[in-house]
Design a protein around this motif. Structure first.
Motif, mmCIF file in Angstrom:
data_model
loop_
_atom_site.group_PDB
_atom_site.id
_atom_site.type_symbol
_atom_site.label_atom_id
_atom_site.label_comp_id
_atom_site.label_asym_id
_atom_site.label_seq_id
_atom_site.Cartn_x
_atom_site.Cartn_y
_atom_site.Cartn_z
ATOM 1 N N LEU A 12 72.119 -2.950 -95.996
ATOM 2 C CA LEU A 12 71.293 -2.180 -96.914
ATOM 3 C C LEU A 12 71.492 -0.714 -96.854
ATOM 4 C CD1 LEU A 12 67.533 -3.384 -96.281
ATOM 5 C CD2 LEU A 12 69.449 -4.258 -97.675
ATOM 6 N N GLN A 13 71.620 -0.546 -98.449
ATOM 7 C CA GLN A 13 71.977 1.030 -98.185
ATOM 8 C C GLN A 13 70.971 1.333 -99.389
ATOM 9 O OE1 GLN A 13 75.786 2.553 -100.525
ATOM 10 N NE2 GLN A 13 74.896 4.060 -100.682
ATOM 11 N N LEU A 14 69.866 2.591 -99.487
ATOM 12 C CA LEU A 14 68.724 3.455 -99.697
ATOM 13 C C LEU A 14 69.544 3.869 -101.136
ATOM 14 C CD1 LEU A 14 67.826 1.758 -97.406
ATOM 15 C CD2 LEU A 14 66.129 3.456 -96.905
ATOM 16 N N PHE A 15 68.467 4.078 -101.901
ATOM 17 C CA PHE A 15 68.513 4.847 -103.158
ATOM 18 C C PHE A 15 67.520 5.730 -103.554
ATOM 19 C CE2 PHE A 15 71.923 1.625 -103.264
ATOM 20 C CZ PHE A 15 73.208 2.192 -103.770
ATOM 21 N N GLU A 16 66.858 6.563 -103.404
ATOM 22 C CA GLU A 16 66.123 7.437 -103.486
ATOM 23 C C GLU A 16 65.688 7.377 -104.966
ATOM 24 O OE1 GLU A 16 64.973 10.158 -100.743
ATOM 25 O OE2 GLU A 16 63.784 9.090 -99.568
ATOM 26 N N GLU B 117 55.976 9.579 -106.668
ATOM 27 C CA GLU B 117 56.402 11.260 -106.242
ATOM 28 C C GLU B 117 57.603 10.283 -105.869
ATOM 29 O OE1 GLU B 117 54.798 11.658 -102.674
ATOM 30 O OE2 GLU B 117 52.681 12.898 -103.676
ATOM 31 N N LYS B 118 58.022 9.852 -105.173
ATOM 32 C CA LYS B 118 60.129 8.704 -105.763
ATOM 33 C C LYS B 118 59.785 7.267 -105.262
ATOM 34 C CE LYS B 118 60.915 10.014 -100.874
ATOM 35 N NZ LYS B 118 61.390 10.121 -100.164
ATOM 36 N N ALA B 119 60.864 5.968 -105.645
ATOM 37 C CA ALA B 119 60.814 5.705 -105.279
ATOM 38 C C ALA B 119 61.678 5.153 -104.677
ATOM 39 C CB ALA B 119 60.403 4.708 -106.572
ATOM 40 N N THR B 120 62.021 4.483 -103.931
ATOM 41 C CA THR B 120 63.621 3.682 -103.182
ATOM 42 C C THR B 120 63.915 2.337 -103.347
ATOM 43 O OG1 THR B 120 63.107 5.141 -101.171
ATOM 44 C CG2 THR B 120 64.331 3.285 -100.835
ATOM 45 N N VAL B 121 65.103 2.387 -104.341
ATOM 46 C CA VAL B 121 65.756 0.999 -104.047
ATOM 47 C C VAL B 121 66.648 0.233 -102.566
ATOM 48 C CG1 VAL B 121 66.799 -0.487 -105.883
ATOM 49 C CG2 VAL B 121 64.737 1.618 -106.039
ATOM 50 N N CYS B 122 66.521 -0.734 -102.674
ATOM 51 C CA CYS B 122 67.674 -0.931 -101.296
ATOM 52 C C CYS B 122 68.304 -2.301 -102.179
ATOM 53 C CB CYS B 122 67.035 -1.965 -99.904
ATOM 54 S SG CYS B 122 65.305 -0.396 -98.982
ATOM 55 N N HIS C 212 79.494 -3.057 -96.413
ATOM 56 C CA HIS C 212 79.920 -2.393 -95.660
ATOM 57 C C HIS C 212 78.295 -1.889 -94.429
ATOM 58 C CE1 HIS C 212 82.741 0.106 -97.579
ATOM 59 N NE2 HIS C 212 82.457 0.404 -98.632
ATOM 60 N N THR C 213 78.725 -2.161 -93.293
ATOM 61 C CA THR C 213 77.769 -2.060 -92.237
ATOM 62 C C THR C 213 77.330 -0.751 -91.537
ATOM 63 O OG1 THR C 213 78.922 -4.426 -91.116
ATOM 64 C CG2 THR C 213 77.410 -2.136 -89.810
ATOM 65 N N TYR C 214 76.120 0.265 -91.643
ATOM 66 C CA TYR C 214 75.615 0.818 -91.809
ATOM 67 C C TYR C 214 75.417 1.396 -90.586
ATOM 68 C CZ TYR C 214 76.791 1.356 -96.700
ATOM 69 O OH TYR C 214 76.843 1.532 -97.852
ATOM 70 N N VAL C 215 74.661 -0.165 -89.659
ATOM 71 C CA VAL C 215 74.083 -0.440 -88.623
ATOM 72 C C VAL C 215 74.551 -1.255 -87.742
ATOM 73 C CG1 VAL C 215 72.072 -1.104 -87.266
ATOM 74 C CG2 VAL C 215 71.552 0.501 -89.707
ATOM 75 N N THR C 216 74.827 -0.771 -86.240
ATOM 76 C CA THR C 216 75.236 -2.018 -84.727
ATOM 77 C C THR C 216 74.664 -2.703 -83.887
ATOM 78 O OG1 THR C 216 76.010 0.120 -83.577
ATOM 79 C CG2 THR C 216 77.672 -0.541 -85.637
ATOM 80 N N SER C 217 74.754 -3.379 -83.758
ATOM 81 C CA SER C 217 73.514 -4.442 -83.128
ATOM 82 C C SER C 217 73.646 -3.655 -81.888
ATOM 83 C CB SER C 217 74.670 -5.853 -82.862
ATOM 84 O OG SER C 217 74.482 -6.370 -84.212
ATOM 85 N N GLY D 221 69.788 -15.478 -104.177
ATOM 86 C CA GLY D 221 70.354 -14.416 -103.483
ATOM 87 C C GLY D 221 69.061 -14.133 -102.677
ATOM 88 N N HIS D 222 69.183 -12.637 -102.707
ATOM 89 C CA HIS D 222 68.148 -11.821 -101.866
ATOM 90 C C HIS D 222 66.713 -11.050 -102.636
ATOM 91 C CE1 HIS D 222 70.509 -13.703 -98.475
ATOM 92 N NE2 HIS D 222 72.028 -13.021 -99.226
ATOM 93 N N GLY D 223 66.721 -11.355 -103.845
ATOM 94 C CA GLY D 223 66.042 -10.840 -104.486
ATOM 95 C C GLY D 223 64.544 -10.341 -103.649
ATOM 96 N N VAL D 224 63.813 -10.945 -103.290
ATOM 97 C CA VAL D 224 62.579 -11.101 -102.836
ATOM 98 C C VAL D 224 62.533 -9.788 -101.438
ATOM 99 C CG1 VAL D 224 60.818 -12.231 -101.956
ATOM 100 C CG2 VAL D 224 61.693 -13.702 -103.957
ATOM 101 N N ILE D 225 63.249 -10.503 -100.588
ATOM 102 C CA ILE D 225 63.746 -10.096 -99.697
ATOM 103 C C ILE D 225 64.291 -7.963 -100.077
ATOM 104 C CG2 ILE D 225 65.075 -9.150 -97.284
ATOM 105 C CD1 ILE D 225 65.451 -12.431 -97.015
ATOM 106 N N LEU D 226 65.015 -7.950 -100.648
ATOM 107 C CA LEU D 226 65.050 -6.973 -101.174
ATOM 108 C C LEU D 226 64.302 -5.689 -102.161
ATOM 109 C CD1 LEU D 226 69.273 -7.502 -102.812
ATOM 110 C CD2 LEU D 226 69.196 -6.247 -100.905
ATOM 111 N N PHE D 227 63.491 -6.123 -102.947
ATOM 112 C CA PHE D 227 62.292 -5.857 -103.370
ATOM 113 C C PHE D 227 61.386 -5.512 -101.958
ATOM 114 C CE2 PHE D 227 57.954 -6.484 -104.854
ATOM 115 C CZ PHE D 227 58.196 -5.528 -105.891
ATOM 116 N N LEU D 228 61.100 -6.473 -101.428
ATOM 117 C CA LEU D 228 59.897 -6.351 -100.019
ATOM 118 C C LEU D 228 60.493 -4.899 -99.412
ATOM 119 C CD1 LEU D 228 57.490 -7.113 -98.735
ATOM 120 C CD2 LEU D 228 58.862 -8.869 -97.053
ATOM 121 N N TYR D 229 61.804 -4.725 -99.064
ATOM 122 C CA TYR D 229 62.788 -3.490 -98.341
ATOM 123 C C TYR D 229 62.582 -2.503 -98.902
ATOM 124 C CZ TYR D 229 65.050 -5.919 -94.430
ATOM 125 O OH TYR D 229 65.266 -5.860 -92.498
#
Length: 310
Positions: free
Chosen positions: A80-84, A52-57, A62-67, A107-115
């Motif tokens: 992380l920014q999410l693209f649908e 139906e759709k895929a989300t790519v992270c 930029h920081t989207y979430v603060t501690s 890089g962070h390819g594996v983590i990005l793919f997991l997200y």
């Protein structure tokens, strides 16, 4: 290694105008490799999103979430920014355009793919996929983390089923455990030296053993590898399944190319002790051979001159 199975699928069975043979697999240009990787990643994400759709992270500056007291920042997740994407072709193009984010060294390819996999599946679907036997997708291991079976099944089938048997079964406490519901393009085989055939819940079911294409992600004593055939008819024509070649790649540095194995599923017991076929009486069998026999029970395997892996 699971993604490698889908790359092999693309290079062997979906490239237009290309023969399905081992030579064509070895003669792949850099651009074709990148296209195959993008298609593999996009296809996995699209299946996880229920087609139906895929989300790519992707990670941004930029920081989207603060501690806060409930979240400790890691200088990655909060950027992380999410693209649908609403079409499979658009997903593949987007991944290809940003492929460097997934494959750059260090890089962070594996983590990005997991997200991306998790967000494509959605938390609501993940809660339905999992069961009492597995409430987490990762498990701590040697200072890092290992993917649980649910993640592997999500890559292979699009659904994060925690178990490898067919359908649903009852556990020891009569709880409902979730297994594999459909056949996938890439299958799964598992063998361990401490494997017990009496443990029905650990046995790989026919849906993973018999995928739509002759490609298997393999787990041998906890180590991942890939097993595949270049003959698309292997799993659909019983005559082809009498004697055939498989290619095995374990991904370890000493092995630079897949090993060709000849599998005979109809040899006679007196033929198995012939010196020429690599099955001399009294010798111990390689874990690779034991793995293959979880699919073809009485098969004999000829290593064609290669020293068997142990």
């Amino acid at each position: 290694m699971a993604v490698q199975g889908f790359i092999i699928k693309g290079l062997l069975f979906t490239r237009k105008g290309k023969d399905c043979n081992f030579h064509s697999l070895c003669a792949v240009s850099k651009q074709e490799q990148e296209q195959a990787l993008a298609a593999a990643l996009a296809g996995i994400l699209w299946a996880a999103g229920a087609a139906e759709k895929a989300t790519v992270c992707l990670v941004t500056e930029h920081t989207y979430v603060t501690s806060n007291p409930d979240y400790s920042g890691d200088d990655f997740t909060e950027r992380l920014q999410l693209f649908e994407l609403l079409e499979k072709e658009a997903t593949e193009k987007f991944v290809y355009d940003h492929l460097q984010c997934f494959k750059e060294e260090g890089g962070h390819g594996v983590i990005l793919f997991l997200y991306s996999l998790i967000f494509s599946r959605t938390f609501e679907r993940l809660q339905k996929d999992l069961d009492a036997s597995s409430t987490h997708l990762l498990q701590p291991h040697a200072g890092g983390f290992l993917c649980r079976q649910a993640v592997l099944n999500m890559i292979l089938t699009g659904r994060a089923s925690p178990n490898v048997f067919n359908g649903c079964q009852k556990g020891k406490s009569q709880e409902i455990l979730h297994g594999v519901l459909t056949r996938s393009d890439v299958g799964y085989l598992w063998w361990g030296k401490d494997t017990s055939e009496d443990d029905r819940l650990s046995q790989v079911g026919s849906r993973l053993k018999t995928p739509k294409l002759p490609i298997w992600l393999c787990n041998i004593n906890g180590n991942s590898s890939v097993l595949f055939s270049t003959n698309r008819q292997l799993l659909s024509d019983w005559k082809v399944e009498r004697r055939f070649d498989l290619y095995f790649y374990g991904g370890q540095p000493p092995q630079k190319k897949p090993v060709q194995l000849t599998v005979d599923t109809h040899s006679h017991h007196w033929e198995r002790n012939q010196p020429g076929d690599g099955h001399v009486a009294g010798r111990r069998f390689s874990p690779v051979e034991m793995l293959i026999r979880t699919k073809w029970r009485e098969a004999t395997i000829n290593w064609n001159g290669t020293i068997p892996f142990f």
